[in-house]
Design a protein around this motif. Structure first.
Motif, PDB file in Angstrom:
ATOM      1  N   GLU A 113      -0.682   9.102  -0.883  1.00  0.00           N
ATOM      2  CA  GLU A 113      -0.988  10.468  -1.325  1.00  0.00           C
ATOM      3  C   GLU A 113      -2.158  10.490  -2.312  1.00  0.00           C
ATOM      4  O   GLU A 113      -3.046  11.346  -2.221  1.00  0.00           O
ATOM      5  CB  GLU A 113       0.246  11.114  -1.943  1.00  0.00           C
ATOM      6  CG  GLU A 113       1.318  11.440  -0.922  1.00  0.00           C
ATOM      7  CD  GLU A 113       2.620  11.920  -1.541  1.00  0.00           C
ATOM      8  OE1 GLU A 113       3.403  12.555  -0.801  1.00  0.00           O
ATOM      9  OE2 GLU A 113       2.882  11.668  -2.737  1.00  0.00           O
ATOM     10  N   ARG A 114      -2.171   9.547  -3.248  1.00  0.00           N
ATOM     11  CA  ARG A 114      -3.269   9.462  -4.219  1.00  0.00           C
ATOM     12  C   ARG A 114      -4.585   9.156  -3.507  1.00  0.00           C
ATOM     13  O   ARG A 114      -5.621   9.748  -3.800  1.00  0.00           O
ATOM     14  CB  ARG A 114      -2.956   8.387  -5.265  1.00  0.00           C
ATOM     15  CG  ARG A 114      -4.012   8.265  -6.356  1.00  0.00           C
ATOM     16  CD  ARG A 114      -3.644   7.217  -7.396  1.00  0.00           C
ATOM     17  NE  ARG A 114      -3.314   5.922  -6.831  1.00  0.00           N
ATOM     18  CZ  ARG A 114      -4.209   5.000  -6.490  1.00  0.00           C
ATOM     19  NH1 ARG A 114      -5.479   5.225  -6.645  1.00  0.00           N
ATOM     20  NH2 ARG A 114      -3.821   3.839  -5.986  1.00  0.00           N
ATOM     21  N   PHE A 115      -4.532   8.251  -2.552  1.00  0.00           N
ATOM     22  CA  PHE A 115      -5.708   7.882  -1.771  1.00  0.00           C
ATOM     23  C   PHE A 115      -6.264   9.097  -1.024  1.00  0.00           C
ATOM     24  O   PHE A 115      -7.467   9.359  -1.047  1.00  0.00           O
ATOM     25  CB  PHE A 115      -5.336   6.761  -0.788  1.00  0.00           C
ATOM     26  CG  PHE A 115      -6.453   6.316   0.096  1.00  0.00           C
ATOM     27  CD1 PHE A 115      -7.423   5.442  -0.382  1.00  0.00           C
ATOM     28  CD2 PHE A 115      -6.540   6.755   1.405  1.00  0.00           C
ATOM     29  CE1 PHE A 115      -8.459   5.013   0.436  1.00  0.00           C
ATOM     30  CE2 PHE A 115      -7.560   6.337   2.233  1.00  0.00           C
ATOM     31  CZ  PHE A 115      -8.532   5.464   1.750  1.00  0.00           C
ATOM     32  N   VAL A 116      -5.390   9.849  -0.380  1.00  0.00           N
ATOM     33  CA  VAL A 116      -5.812  11.040   0.370  1.00  0.00           C
ATOM     34  C   VAL A 116      -6.440  12.064  -0.578  1.00  0.00           C
ATOM     35  O   VAL A 116      -7.494  12.634  -0.272  1.00  0.00           O
ATOM     36  CB  VAL A 116      -4.633  11.660   1.161  1.00  0.00           C
ATOM     37  CG1 VAL A 116      -4.985  13.036   1.713  1.00  0.00           C
ATOM     38  CG2 VAL A 116      -4.204  10.715   2.283  1.00  0.00           C
ATOM     39  N   ARG A 117      -5.812  12.295  -1.719  1.00  0.00           N
ATOM     40  CA  ARG A 117      -6.371  13.249  -2.693  1.00  0.00           C
ATOM     41  C   ARG A 117      -7.755  12.811  -3.170  1.00  0.00           C
ATOM     42  O   ARG A 117      -8.681  13.618  -3.248  1.00  0.00           O
ATOM     43  CB  ARG A 117      -5.443  13.408  -3.900  1.00  0.00           C
ATOM     44  CG  ARG A 117      -4.264  14.327  -3.677  1.00  0.00           C
ATOM     45  CD  ARG A 117      -3.540  14.662  -4.975  1.00  0.00           C
ATOM     46  NE  ARG A 117      -3.180  13.493  -5.761  1.00  0.00           N
ATOM     47  CZ  ARG A 117      -2.052  12.789  -5.602  1.00  0.00           C
ATOM     48  NH1 ARG A 117      -1.175  13.147  -4.697  1.00  0.00           N
ATOM     49  NH2 ARG A 117      -1.806  11.744  -6.383  1.00  0.00           N
ATOM     50  N   MET A 118      -7.879  11.554  -3.491  1.00  0.00           N
ATOM     51  CA  MET A 118      -9.142  11.018  -3.993  1.00  0.00           C
ATOM     52  C   MET A 118     -10.257  11.173  -2.946  1.00  0.00           C
ATOM     53  O   MET A 118     -11.355  11.642  -3.257  1.00  0.00           O
ATOM     54  CB  MET A 118      -8.925   9.536  -4.336  1.00  0.00           C
ATOM     55  CG  MET A 118     -10.061   8.834  -4.977  1.00  0.00           C
ATOM     56  SD  MET A 118      -9.516   7.100  -5.292  1.00  0.00           S
ATOM     57  CE  MET A 118     -10.932   6.527  -6.182  1.00  0.00           C
TER      58      MET A 118
END
Length: 180
Positions: A113-118
């Protein structure tokens, strides 16, 4: 040049939606194909981080040389480096899981999820602020010079390109089935 960048961004966003959907499925307790997630992240490392971002960096450096220091442009190369590190870290985590290392499910979910947001935040910033600024600033001669400068970074997209890169065949089939 801009058309290629916009197309790459569209393809990357498609893959980020796949990752987001897989993270949602994991969060709901469903089983997901972790190899597919790994393939998406591997593609982003192989293509986006070794061809697309370096091509953009050349374009951004050209702008900086032409116009002078611009904080929002000069920060993008640093951001590309951060994205590469995040991609490598997520790929490492997925590799460990696929090799039977015990990684908490919640950690995997939050990492994806953090990767996608970034990645999404980065793409949206380029699309809404940076690319329109470049388009307004460059003339035809600038684009010709940039085309020559980036020629060495232009490679055939191994997933969305015309070539039949065997490495991403499963991912290509997944995307084709999802469209149908």
């Amino acid at each position: 040049m801009l058309a290629r960048i916009h197309t790459d961004h569209k393809h990357i966003l498609t893959l980020l939606r796949v990752l987001s959907g897989k993270a949602k499925s994991l969060r709901e307790g469903q089983e997901v194909n972790l190899t597919l997630i790994r393939d998406v992240v591997h593609y982003l490392l192989q293509y986006a981080d070794t061809s697309h971002h370096p091509m953009e960096d050349i374009l951004y450096r050209y702008y900086l040389e032409k116009k002078g220091v611009e904080e929002q442009i000069s920060q993008l190369e640093v951001e590309h480096q951060s994205l590469r590190v995040a991609t490598e870290e997520l790929l490492d985590t997925l590799g460990m899981i696929l090799n039977d290392a015990v990684i908490p499910r919640e950690k995997l979910i939050s990492d994806v999820e953090r990767f996608v947001r970034m990645q999404t935040r980065h793409l949206e910033y380029e699309e809404s602020k940076i690319l329109p600024m470049l388009e307004a600033s460059f003339n035809e001669d600038d684009w010709k010079q940039v085309d020559q400068l980036v020629a060495s970074k232009l490679v055939e997209d191994p997933l969305f390109g015309r070539g039949s890169e065997q490495e991403f065949e499963d991912l290509r089939n997944y995307l084709a089935d999802a469209d149908g």
